[in-house]
Design an enzyme around this catalytic site. Sequence first.
Site, PDB file in Angstrom:
ATOM      1  N   ILE A   5     -35.130 -18.159  -7.612  1.00 18.39           N
ATOM      2  CA  ILE A   5     -34.901 -19.488  -7.205  1.00 18.39           C
ATOM      3  C   ILE A   5     -34.108 -20.102  -8.328  1.00 18.39           C
ATOM      4  CG2 ILE A   5     -36.296 -21.617  -6.655  1.00 18.39           C
ATOM      5  CD1 ILE A   5     -38.573 -19.922  -5.992  1.00 18.39           C
ATOM      6  N   ASP A  58     -27.723 -21.264 -15.472  1.00 17.17           N
ATOM      7  CA  ASP A  58     -27.081 -22.573 -15.138  1.00 17.17           C
ATOM      8  C   ASP A  58     -26.032 -21.940 -13.999  1.00 17.17           C
ATOM      9  OD1 ASP A  58     -24.912 -24.323 -15.096  1.00 17.17           O
ATOM     10  OD2 ASP A  58     -24.853 -24.839 -17.334  1.00 17.17           O
ATOM     11  N   ASN A  85     -31.022 -23.183  -4.688  1.00 19.41           N
ATOM     12  CA  ASN A  85     -31.672 -24.588  -4.788  1.00 19.41           C
ATOM     13  C   ASN A  85     -30.809 -25.469  -5.403  1.00 19.41           C
ATOM     14  OD1 ASN A  85     -33.959 -26.378  -4.175  1.00 19.41           O
ATOM     15  ND2 ASN A  85     -34.323 -26.037  -6.186  1.00 19.41           N
ATOM     16  N   TYR A 151     -19.789 -38.632  -0.117  1.00 17.59           N
ATOM     17  CA  TYR A 151     -18.695 -37.802   0.542  1.00 17.59           C
ATOM     18  C   TYR A 151     -18.774 -36.358  -0.496  1.00 17.59           C
ATOM     19  CZ  TYR A 151     -16.517 -41.356   2.782  1.00 17.59           C
ATOM     20  OH  TYR A 151     -16.046 -42.490   3.540  1.00 17.59           O
ATOM     21  N   LYS A 157     -22.259 -29.530   1.226  1.00 16.31           N
ATOM     22  CA  LYS A 157     -23.082 -28.789   1.883  1.00 16.31           C
ATOM     23  C   LYS A 157     -22.322 -28.546   3.391  1.00 16.31           C
ATOM     24  CE  LYS A 157     -26.661 -29.417  -0.763  1.00 16.31           C
ATOM     25  NZ  LYS A 157     -27.315 -28.340  -1.504  1.00 16.31           N
ATOM     26  N   THR A 188     -38.695 -36.543  -3.532  1.00 18.54           N
ATOM     27  CA  THR A 188     -38.340 -35.865  -4.776  1.00 18.54           C
ATOM     28  C   THR A 188     -37.570 -36.837  -5.675  1.00 18.54           C
ATOM     29  OG1 THR A 188     -36.310 -34.891  -4.084  1.00 18.54           O
ATOM     30  CG2 THR A 188     -38.429 -33.734  -3.713  1.00 18.54           C
TER      31      THR A 188
END
Length: 232
Positions: A5, A58, A85, A151, A157, A188
């Site tokens: 993850i 990283d 993620n 933007y 995504k 979050t």
Amino acid sequence: MNILITGAGRGLGVELAAEALKRGHGVIAGVRYPDQEQTALSQLAAAYGTKLTVAALDVTNEEGIAELAASLKGQGRTLGAIINNAAILTARNTPVEELDLKDMLTTMDINLYGPMRVVKHFLPLLTEPDRSIINISSEAGSITNAYPGDYPYAISKTALNMFSQQLHVYLQERGVQVLSVHPGWMHTDMGGEEAPTNPRSSAEGIISLIEQRRAPEGHFRFVDYTGKDMKI
């Protein structure tokens, strides 16, 4: 199953780690600075011991990603799932006339090129049965529901959804499940206090997608955290 993850130090990432560990999976939690205090992960380590590995990862540092992959391979570690993620959200509500293209470059480096680097170097370790690659996307990446704003995030995504589709075509004969997943508007640091979705509920859904391997009904590999098809 062992699950890698990225961005696992907080928010959805740490909830994904907690849910996976709760279900008996091993977790490699990638964080940028593992030597800094990671309270939530430290609590999980105390509860689950060697089932959790906290590693320096990283997603903008390809050399570091390659070194971690080589180290895990040298230890004989394998993976059953990769969850990309790690992401950032910049230039919120900024009109295109005022957009700083540095924000665009930084966002693409993390939100798109980051997952590409991770898959590039960790795909050889993805050798366990019922394998999955989960790219955490967003409804903001839907072309059908495009809106004028966010933007860098939205475009990154959208591009990530394309990467997921390409990976699906590339890996389907190997039996690797590839999904872009909208995790919901979550409460979050990124989603804000008004967000209605509990990140743990989203994490539960995403881990279930890995375990149950329920294919999307439509052609595209873009779903929400419950497995419902999203509009591309």
